[in-house]
Design an enzyme around this catalytic site. Structure first.
Site, short mmCIF file in Angstrom:
data_model
loop_
_atom_site.label_atom_id
_atom_site.label_comp_id
_atom_site.label_asym_id
_atom_site.label_seq_id
_atom_site.Cartn_x
_atom_site.Cartn_y
_atom_site.Cartn_z
N LYS A 1 0.84 -1.21 0.00
CA LYS A 1 0.00 0.00 0.00
C LYS A 1 0.86 1.24 0.00
CE LYS A 1 -4.31 -1.77 1.69
NZ LYS A 1 -5.07 -2.17 2.83
N LYS B 1 -10.03 -5.98 -4.55
CA LYS B 1 -10.80 -4.74 -4.71
C LYS B 1 -9.87 -3.58 -5.04
CE LYS B 1 -13.77 -6.64 -1.43
NZ LYS B 1 -13.66 -7.01 -0.02
N LYS C 1 -3.55 -10.92 -8.86
CA LYS C 1 -4.44 -11.39 -7.80
C LYS C 1 -5.74 -10.59 -7.81
CE LYS C 1 -4.68 -10.06 -3.48
NZ LYS C 1 -4.39 -9.68 -2.11
P1 TYM Z 1 -9.88 -9.67 3.05
O1 TYM Z 1 -11.15 -9.03 3.47
O2 TYM Z 1 -8.96 -8.89 2.16
O3 TYM Z 1 -10.18 -11.02 2.31
C1 TYM Z 1 -11.04 -12.00 2.89
C2 TYM Z 1 -10.53 -13.38 2.55
O4 TYM Z 1 -10.51 -13.58 1.13
C3 TYM Z 1 -9.22 -14.06 0.74
N1 TYM Z 1 -8.91 -13.55 -0.61
C4 TYM Z 1 -8.44 -14.31 -1.61
N2 TYM Z 1 -8.16 -15.63 -1.68
C5 TYM Z 1 -7.71 -16.10 -2.87
N3 TYM Z 1 -7.54 -15.32 -3.97
C6 TYM Z 1 -7.80 -14.00 -3.94
N4 TYM Z 1 -7.65 -13.27 -5.04
C7 TYM Z 1 -8.27 -13.44 -2.72
N5 TYM Z 1 -8.64 -12.18 -2.34
C8 TYM Z 1 -9.01 -12.27 -1.04
C9 TYM Z 1 -8.27 -13.48 1.78
O5 TYM Z 1 -7.06 -14.20 1.83
C10 TYM Z 1 -9.08 -13.60 3.04
O6 TYM Z 1 -8.97 -14.88 3.60
N6 TYM Z 1 -6.98 -9.12 7.06
C11 TYM Z 1 -8.05 -9.92 6.49
C12 TYM Z 1 -9.30 -9.93 7.35
C13 TYM Z 1 -9.05 -10.36 8.75
C14 TYM Z 1 -8.76 -11.69 9.19
C15 TYM Z 1 -8.62 -11.60 10.61
C16 TYM Z 1 -8.61 -12.90 8.52
C17 TYM Z 1 -9.07 -9.57 9.85
N7 TYM Z 1 -8.81 -10.30 10.97
C18 TYM Z 1 -8.31 -12.73 11.36
C19 TYM Z 1 -8.30 -14.05 9.29
C20 TYM Z 1 -8.16 -13.93 10.70
C21 TYM Z 1 -8.38 -9.35 5.13
O7 TYM Z 1 -8.10 -8.21 4.84
O8 TYM Z 1 -9.07 -10.19 4.33
#
Ligand code: TYM
Length: 323
Positions: free
Chosen positions: A110, A192, A189
């Site tokens: 970022k 958003k 990848k």
């Molecule tokens: P976030 O909201 O960006 O994404 C949610 C979940 O979707 C998965 N993901 C993907 N998997 C495969 N290919 C992709 N292109 C792809 N894009 C997104 C992410 O790996 C994720 O599992 N920090 C986390 C949210 C969070 C969290 C936690 C997760 C906050 N606290 C504790 C696990 C445990 C996040 O930003 O995910």
């Protein structure tokens, strides 16, 4: 086993979220104690419009329920409804080396894209560690991009345990091999922030439009092609059954076909795949009280667990009298 994962309400969920994470949530709610939450505190690092954040949070709950999350099996809640996590975050923050956070990909990326980093973004992995540790989670189903954060969580928990005794359970990430990193319409990848997503509940017309825009190479139609290096084929495989995947792979290898044909097939399987969820979603969206009740029940259950863990940590480090 105790399972936990979170997902940010930064917009509508996309295919990467579904195949990398949500699909695992649904599978793992069987036979495990499962906690899933909508990470609105994390989303606050990017969504600064209160109405949008609130609306996204509710939409996220409806989406997860429509996709098969069963509130009788899993605890579904909103992250900020469990304030114990923020307190636990501070306890962990006091033992977090800055260098550890500076090395985190999400922050580095970022910053490299010119976004001004605030303390919330920088300390994001510590809050994530608190999320995981607060529920004694053993397994954290995520996509590949979150694995480093779970390593940070293990580091922080390990050093806290080393200093204060066995307080925290060390979690393991669970990543699905075939969808660890779902590609977006540009082949990178799906994310958003890259504006290359196709949403789960996108209407059929706009979904088709996006599929037609998926980048492909410009080699002549007659050339044989390697399916395994093509993001379009990778996306097709997420939806198609093994026999259809093989048929498509054989067409790639033989050559003499156009990518338009693959795109059309992808649009068809994707539409059929999400049709049932779409129907369930409109039923849930018509009953906001039911959704609010599910989240209220979920946060109550989640808080009970987080309170126990927080108390254990507070006693261990001298914030509360040991019993
Ligand atoms: P976030 O909201 O960006 O994404 C949610 C979940 O979707 C998965 N993901 C993907 N998997 C495969 N290919 C992709 N292109 C792809 N894009 C997104 C992410 O790996 C994720 O599992 N920090 C986390 C949210 C969070 C969290 C936690 C997760 C906050 N606290 C504790 C696990 C445990 C996040 O930003 O995910």
């Amino acid at each position: 086993m105790r399972v936990l994962s979170g997902i940010q309400p930064t917009g509508r969920f996309h295919w990467g979220n579904y195949f990398g994470a949500i699909r695992q949530y649904i599978d793992l709610q069987h036979g495990n104690e499962a906690y899933y939450f909508i990470a609105n505190l994390h989303a606050l690092t990017t969504v600064r419009d209160p109405e949008i954040l609130w609306r996204n949070t509710i939409e996220a709950a409806i989406d997860l329920l429509a996709l098969g999350l069963d509130p009788d099996r899993a605890t579904l809640f909103v992250q900020s409804d469990v304030p114990e996590v923020s307190e636990l975050c501070w306890l962990l923050m006091t033992g977090t080396p800055l260098g550890l956070l500076e090395r985190c990909h999400a922050y580095k990326e970022k910053k490299a894209r010119g976004l001004t980093a605030d303390a919330g973004l920088f300390t994001y992995p510590v809050l994530m560690a608190a999320d995981i540790l607060a529920y004694d989670a053993d397994i954290v189903p995520v996509g590949m991009d979150q694995v480093q954060h779970i390593e940070v969580c293990r580091d922080l928990a390990g050093s806290f345990n080393h200093q204060f005794g066995e307080v925290f359970v060390l979690p393991n990430a669970k990543v699905l091999e075939d969808s660890a990193k779902v590609p977006g319409t540009d082949g990178e990848k799906m994310s958003k922030s890259y504006e290359n997503t196709i949403d789960i509940f996108e209407d059929a017309k706009s979904m088709r439009k996006k599929i037609m825009r998926i980048v492909t190479d410009s080699r002549p139609m007659e050339d044989p092609k390697d399916p395994d290096t093509d993001p379009l084929y990778q996306l097709y495989c997420l939806f198609a059954d093994p026999a259809d995947r093989e048929v498509m792979a054989a067409k790639y290898r033989a050559g003499g076909f156009g990518y338009g044909e693959v795109k059309k097939a992808l649009a068809e399987v994707a539409e059929a795949f999400f049709a049932e969820f779409r129907e369930r979603r409109s039923r849930l969206a018509a009953d906001p009280e039911q959704v609010a009740q599910i989240l209220a029940d979920g946060s109550e259950r989640a808080r009970r667990k987080a309170q126990q863990v927080l108390q254990r940590a507070q006693q261990a480090c001298g914030l509360k009298a040991a019993t």
